[in-house]
Design a protein around this motif. Sequence first.
Motif, PDB file in Angstrom:
ATOM      1  N   SER A  21     -59.553  57.879 -29.199  1.00 16.83           N
ATOM      2  CA  SER A  21     -60.687  58.767 -29.486  1.00 16.83           C
ATOM      3  C   SER A  21     -60.712  60.065 -28.665  1.00 16.83           C
ATOM      4  O   SER A  21     -61.199  61.079 -29.174  1.00 16.83           O
ATOM      5  CB  SER A  21     -62.001  57.993 -29.326  1.00 16.83           C
ATOM      6  N   GLU A  77     -53.377  42.553 -26.008  1.00 17.04           N
ATOM      7  CA  GLU A  77     -52.356  43.038 -25.066  1.00 17.04           C
ATOM      8  C   GLU A  77     -53.007  44.083 -24.174  1.00 17.04           C
ATOM      9  O   GLU A  77     -54.042  44.668 -24.549  1.00 17.04           O
ATOM     10  CB  GLU A  77     -51.198  43.696 -25.836  1.00 17.04           C
ATOM     11  N   GLU A 100     -57.061  44.300 -19.236  1.00 19.39           N
ATOM     12  CA  GLU A 100     -57.720  43.043 -19.593  1.00 19.39           C
ATOM     13  C   GLU A 100     -56.674  41.945 -19.743  1.00 19.39           C
ATOM     14  O   GLU A 100     -55.498  42.224 -19.944  1.00 19.39           O
ATOM     15  CB  GLU A 100     -58.537  43.205 -20.882  1.00 19.39           C
ATOM     16  N   VAL A 116     -70.468  57.540 -32.250  1.00 21.89           N
ATOM     17  CA  VAL A 116     -70.854  57.649 -33.672  1.00 21.89           C
ATOM     18  C   VAL A 116     -72.305  57.201 -33.853  1.00 21.89           C
ATOM     19  O   VAL A 116     -72.835  56.418 -33.066  1.00 21.89           O
ATOM     20  CB  VAL A 116     -69.941  56.784 -34.584  1.00 21.89           C
ATOM     21  N   HIS A 169     -58.453  54.343 -25.546  1.00 29.11           N
ATOM     22  CA  HIS A 169     -58.467  54.431 -27.006  1.00 29.11           C
ATOM     23  C   HIS A 169     -57.918  55.809 -27.401  1.00 29.11           C
ATOM     24  O   HIS A 169     -57.686  56.656 -26.521  1.00 29.11           O
ATOM     25  CB  HIS A 169     -59.873  54.192 -27.584  1.00 29.11           C
ATOM     26  N   ARG A 227     -55.518  48.898 -21.825  1.00 26.52           N
ATOM     27  CA  ARG A 227     -56.761  48.309 -21.300  1.00 26.52           C
ATOM     28  C   ARG A 227     -56.414  47.267 -20.255  1.00 26.52           C
ATOM     29  O   ARG A 227     -55.493  46.463 -20.448  1.00 26.52           O
ATOM     30  CB  ARG A 227     -57.567  47.662 -22.432  1.00 26.52           C
TER      31      ARG A 227
END
Length: 358
Positions: free
Chosen positions: A184, A217, A210, A265, A182, A208
């Motif tokens: 982040s 994707e 997956e 978060v 990500h 990712r």
Amino acid sequence: MQHEAIQEITAAGTLEALQAVKTKYVGKSGLVTRELGALGKLPPEERKARGAEINAVRQAIQAALDEREAVLKREALDAKLAGEAIDVTLPGLPLPAGGLHPINRVYEDLVNIYERLGYTVVEGPEVEDEHHNFEALNVPWYHPARDLQDTFWLEEVPASFNGPLEPGAAPAPSVPRLLRTHTSPMQVRYMVDHEPDLKVVVRGKVYRYEATDATHESMFHQLEGLVVGDGISMADLKGTIAEMARGLYGAGAKVRFQPSYYPFVEPGADFAVYWDNPRGESKWLELGGCGMVHPNVFKAVDDLREAQGKPRVYEGKTGFAFGLGPERIAMLKYKIPDIRYFYANDPRVIGQFRGELG
Ligand code: YSA
């Protein structure tokens, strides 16, 4: 014979006609050649004079042939060039113009919205380490995202991979690398390098491990937002997402928040937008995750800053963050039914965006 030959040569209007004259006089069994062949039958005292005579005729004919051939060739070339003359007044051949990829168009829309709101736009390394991608974001070691099945782990790469080492610096101990899952981790990197207050959006690719399907994707994009200051609240976050939704889908766009869990978060939420589509296709569209920056993230950033000899400035601050995938927005905006079309390099799909730069 010389006289007739020269006449015929002069009269030959084409290279083919000239070739016929050449064959007739000086070809293998041409008239002049035959005369030369007949020399042997003459008495020796006549042979020399006759031979010189015929040779002179042959040379004159050959010279005339060469001269005529040069003229005919030049004429043929001139005719060809005249036929091929370029008409400079004709319009040129059109060169197909490129265009922005649909994902970059959506990024342009998003970046314009955030720049208008005063955000800085940054990118960041796609090859990350475990600490920035997970640990500093409060993702515990047992979180499923850290699993071998979900993340592309890399063979160890040199410490200089993400940029040059400081001059004279000892190479950092080699750490396991991964393709960021990500955007982040750029929250952490940006805060380590900048002091609050700050407003930043991060754009870039994420990966990712997956299975792919029409909406997933293994390489896709994200836009990450981070705001840190004093007294930042959930109301600021909601107002910002609502402003983005209006920028994307017009004044009628509505936003919905649902509680969700992201380790970095607290509280965390997922957000969706509902917009009034004139074609009657209005519906909630899940766009991404968001929340108030977890105190553990601020602490991890201060720890990293301290290790670099920088002051701890994040404890006690407040902030919000969000992350979304532009592919989703592009699929709906451009009616692309399968996310895999974006990266299959099929000109029938991407070619539709040619020449439109906006
Ligand atoms: C959450 C809270 C924050 O404070 C900051 C950021 C975030 C987002 C978080 N880092 C994250 O990655 N959440 S996510 O896994 O749900 O992905 C965010 C968005 O990326 C999704 O809403 C979706 O639009 C897109 N996405 C996720 N997996 C995808 C994908 N797009 C295409 N293919 C995939 N495999």
